[in-house]
Design an enzyme around this catalytic site. Structure first.
Site, mmCIF file in Angstrom:
data_model
loop_
_atom_site.group_PDB
_atom_site.id
_atom_site.type_symbol
_atom_site.label_atom_id
_atom_site.label_comp_id
_atom_site.label_asym_id
_atom_site.label_seq_id
_atom_site.Cartn_x
_atom_site.Cartn_y
_atom_site.Cartn_z
ATOM 1 N N HIS A 177 -1.120 -2.393 -3.757
ATOM 2 C CA HIS A 177 -2.018 -3.435 -3.255
ATOM 3 C C HIS A 177 -2.685 -4.241 -4.375
ATOM 4 O O HIS A 177 -3.874 -4.571 -4.298
ATOM 5 C CB HIS A 177 -3.076 -2.789 -2.356
ATOM 6 C CG HIS A 177 -3.604 -3.668 -1.275
ATOM 7 N ND1 HIS A 177 -4.393 -4.766 -1.526
ATOM 8 C CD2 HIS A 177 -3.449 -3.627 0.068
ATOM 9 C CE1 HIS A 177 -4.716 -5.338 -0.372
ATOM 10 N NE2 HIS A 177 -4.153 -4.677 0.611
ATOM 11 N N SER A 178 -1.912 -4.606 -5.408
ATOM 12 C CA SER A 178 -2.490 -5.450 -6.467
ATOM 13 C C SER A 178 -2.727 -6.862 -5.950
ATOM 14 O O SER A 178 -1.922 -7.399 -5.187
ATOM 15 C CB SER A 178 -1.551 -5.510 -7.670
ATOM 16 O OG SER A 178 -1.670 -4.321 -8.403
ATOM 17 N N TYR A 179 -3.834 -7.452 -6.381
ATOM 18 C CA TYR A 179 -4.141 -8.852 -6.090
ATOM 19 C C TYR A 179 -3.789 -9.642 -7.340
ATOM 20 O O TYR A 179 -4.404 -9.448 -8.384
ATOM 21 C CB TYR A 179 -5.630 -9.047 -5.823
ATOM 22 C CG TYR A 179 -6.152 -8.516 -4.516
ATOM 23 C CD1 TYR A 179 -6.212 -7.150 -4.262
ATOM 24 C CD2 TYR A 179 -6.639 -9.384 -3.533
ATOM 25 C CE1 TYR A 179 -6.722 -6.662 -3.075
ATOM 26 C CE2 TYR A 179 -7.164 -8.897 -2.343
ATOM 27 C CZ TYR A 179 -7.199 -7.543 -2.118
ATOM 28 O OH TYR A 179 -7.713 -7.066 -0.940
ATOM 29 N N HIS B 259 -3.998 1.121 6.227
ATOM 30 C CA HIS B 259 -3.797 1.637 4.870
ATOM 31 C C HIS B 259 -4.132 3.125 4.724
ATOM 32 O O HIS B 259 -4.783 3.540 3.757
ATOM 33 C CB HIS B 259 -4.619 0.811 3.877
ATOM 34 C CG HIS B 259 -4.147 -0.612 3.724
ATOM 35 N ND1 HIS B 259 -2.863 -1.007 3.973
ATOM 36 C CD2 HIS B 259 -4.817 -1.746 3.341
ATOM 37 C CE1 HIS B 259 -2.744 -2.308 3.740
ATOM 38 N NE2 HIS B 259 -3.907 -2.782 3.371
ATOM 39 N N GLU C 227 2.739 -7.192 -0.725
ATOM 40 C CA GLU C 227 2.879 -5.757 -0.462
ATOM 41 C C GLU C 227 4.251 -5.482 0.147
ATOM 42 O O GLU C 227 4.488 -5.831 1.299
ATOM 43 C CB GLU C 227 1.784 -5.298 0.501
ATOM 44 C CG GLU C 227 0.384 -5.578 0.013
ATOM 45 C CD GLU C 227 -0.625 -5.657 1.167
ATOM 46 O OE1 GLU C 227 -0.766 -4.682 1.915
ATOM 47 O OE2 GLU C 227 -1.268 -6.711 1.317
ATOM 48 N N GLN D 297 4.242 -7.963 3.044
ATOM 49 C CA GLN D 297 2.991 -8.526 3.534
ATOM 50 C C GLN D 297 2.477 -9.474 2.474
ATOM 51 O O GLN D 297 2.210 -9.059 1.346
ATOM 52 C CB GLN D 297 1.971 -7.393 3.768
ATOM 53 C CG GLN D 297 0.657 -7.856 4.396
ATOM 54 C CD GLN D 297 0.694 -7.921 5.916
ATOM 55 O OE1 GLN D 297 1.669 -7.512 6.548
ATOM 56 N NE2 GLN D 297 -0.353 -8.442 6.533
ATOM 57 N N ASN E 247 -0.589 -0.787 5.773
ATOM 58 C CA ASN E 247 -0.770 -1.714 6.878
ATOM 59 C C ASN E 247 -1.252 -0.997 8.153
ATOM 60 O O ASN E 247 -1.718 0.130 8.090
ATOM 61 C CB ASN E 247 0.477 -2.558 7.123
ATOM 62 C CG ASN E 247 0.102 -3.983 7.491
ATOM 63 O OD1 ASN E 247 -0.612 -4.188 8.461
ATOM 64 N ND2 ASN E 247 0.542 -4.948 6.701
ATOM 65 N N ARG E 248 -1.124 -1.654 9.293
ATOM 66 C CA ARG E 248 -1.834 -1.203 10.494
ATOM 67 C C ARG E 248 -0.975 -0.400 11.457
ATOM 68 O O ARG E 248 0.214 -0.670 11.618
ATOM 69 C CB ARG E 248 -2.403 -2.424 11.233
ATOM 70 C CG ARG E 248 -3.490 -3.106 10.446
ATOM 71 C CD ARG E 248 -3.899 -4.437 11.036
ATOM 72 N NE ARG E 248 -5.011 -4.996 10.257
ATOM 73 C CZ ARG E 248 -4.860 -5.641 9.103
ATOM 74 N NH1 ARG E 248 -3.661 -5.833 8.601
ATOM 75 N NH2 ARG E 248 -5.909 -6.085 8.450
ATOM 76 N N ASP F 126 -1.783 -13.511 6.274
ATOM 77 C CA ASP F 126 -1.924 -12.049 6.253
ATOM 78 C C ASP F 126 -0.857 -11.510 7.202
ATOM 79 O O ASP F 126 -1.158 -10.955 8.250
ATOM 80 C CB ASP F 126 -3.340 -11.652 6.702
ATOM 81 C CG ASP F 126 -3.682 -10.203 6.378
ATOM 82 O OD1 ASP F 126 -2.803 -9.498 5.838
ATOM 83 O OD2 ASP F 126 -4.817 -9.790 6.656
#
Ligand code: GLA
Length: 383
Positions: free
Chosen positions: A217-219, A143, A348, A320, A117-118, A283
């Site tokens: 980070h799997s979608y 990331h 996440e 997340q 993340n940021r 998000d």
């Protein structure tokens, strides 16, 4: 007494290997099988990156669940789960290394670090020392920076546990990498358990104080067909609060009640139900409710059509939920079908974004001598 018969087979000629962009013509695959239980870890050569060998490992559990994982970026490239309509891959990804080496692949299936993340403006101060990190998301650090843990080659060792096949990945993130201090020794262990869980265990140590926030980070798309969106999936998140963000998706610092907002997933809701009320789509980071057991159920994702369901368990304080808002069809899967907006969603598990600049958030700083250790499990269910 457990009697294990482990057979290692070297199949040199039958290599089903897809060579990566950087090319590698060596072919070979190696399988470790437990003939008593039917679980196995198979290794195929996949290509090379940075002069290092990249492999694709296929973990098959005794119940026939299958995860494909690469030591490049620790990527989960495929996760096969049975449903009422048969077995399908429920994560977005590519068949070849080349797919992942394309420009701007949005972290499909990747391990994320040193900081998931940021971090606002890529800056933070630790004990009066100012750090400047690589900036790669507008003015922010995302990331892990320009070359995060998703773009490096990890050392991989198959774990030959008969009931629970696994893969251990190790990476040394050097002092100064992407602007972070300290040599960070990271180990991530993936396990496909006999209870049909994909478990991810993260460990790290450092020789200088540094923020660490590792995630996966799997979608997910439980239909198994990324040409369908995930808006019909039902989501539950055990969180009474979330962290509202500014325009750059940096938390304002407030922990806001979800009650009465489109962020309330304390009871199951379809993702598409209220998404239009959330600017840009979901998000955001949810502040997960605590429980007596630090490893608790935090989220459930279900697709009623296929009967596939995932339960997420974690020791982490945050989650997340990203509804794949930036997917725009530019990238297509190996079958040529584009990954359109909302083709997948990420769950996440993490510490809160921008924690190094928010003293009120749980600390992400790992001190020398301390051990970073978190566990996340995705339980794969067919209803
Ligand atoms: C994370 C972020 C999103 C986006 C994706 C990758 O989930 O929170 O804003 O950057 O990664 O596209």
């Amino acid at each position: 007494m457990k009697t294990l018969i482990l057979i290692s087979i070297m199949i040199l000629s039958l290599a089903a290997c897809n060579n990566g962009g950087s090319g590698n013509n060596k072919s070979g695959s190696e399988t470790t099988t437990d003939s008593t239980k039917g679980s196995s870890v198979r290794r195929e050569t996949w290509g090379t990156v940075d002069g290092k060998e990249v492999y694709l490992f296929t973990l098959t559990s005794q119940n026939g669940f299958e995860a494909k994982i690469s030591n490049y970026g620790g990527l989960i490239t495929s996760l096969k789960v049975p449903g009422r309509d048969g077995t399908a891959n429920i994560v977005l990804g590519f068949d070849s290394l080349k797919g992942y080496l394309q420009k701007d692949v949005p972290y499909f299936g990747a391990l994320i670090g040193r900081y998931g993340n940021r971090i606002a403006k890529g800056r933070f101060t630790l004990r009066d020392e100012a750090f400047t990190l690589a900036v790669n998301n507008g003015e922010n650090h995302l990331h892990g920076g320009l070359k995060g843990f998703d773009k490096v080659v990890w050392d991989a060792t198959p774990v030959e546990d008969a009931s629970n096949p696994g893969l251990e990945l190790k990476y040394l993130s050097k002092d100064g990498e992407e602007g972070y201090a300290g040599n960070l020794n990271v180990t991530v262990r993936y396990t496909l358990t006999a209870q049909n869980e994909l478990q991810v265990e993260y460990d790290a140590t450092t020789d200088k104080a540094t923020p660490v926030n590792l995630t996966q980070h799997s979608y997910f798309n439980l239909t198994g067909d990324p040409s369908k969106d995930i808006l019909e999936h039902t989501l539950t998140i055990n969180a009474d609060k979330y962290t509202p963000v500014d325009k750059g998706l940096i938390p304002t610092g407030e922990l806001k009640d979800v009650k009465g907002t489109p962020f309330d997933f304390t009871t199951p809701h379809k993702i598409g139900e209220r998404i239009a009320k959330v600017e840009g789509g979901y998000d955001h980071n949810w502040v997960l409710n605590k429980a007596t057991d630090p490893m608790r159920l935090v989220a459930t994702l279900a697709d009623s059509a296929s009967g596939r369901k995932i339960e997420v368990y974690t020791t982490e304080p945050g989650l997340q939920f990203y509804s794949g808002n930036f997917l725009d069809g530019t990238l297509a899967g190996s079958d040529g079908k584009p990954f359109n907006k909302h083709a997948g969603l990420c769950l996440e598990t993490q510490h809160f974004p921008n924690s190094p600049n928010q003293p009120s958030f749980p600390s992400t700083v790992l001190q020398p001598g301390d051990k970073y250790h978190t566990i996340t499990k995705y339980k794969l269910i067919t209803q």
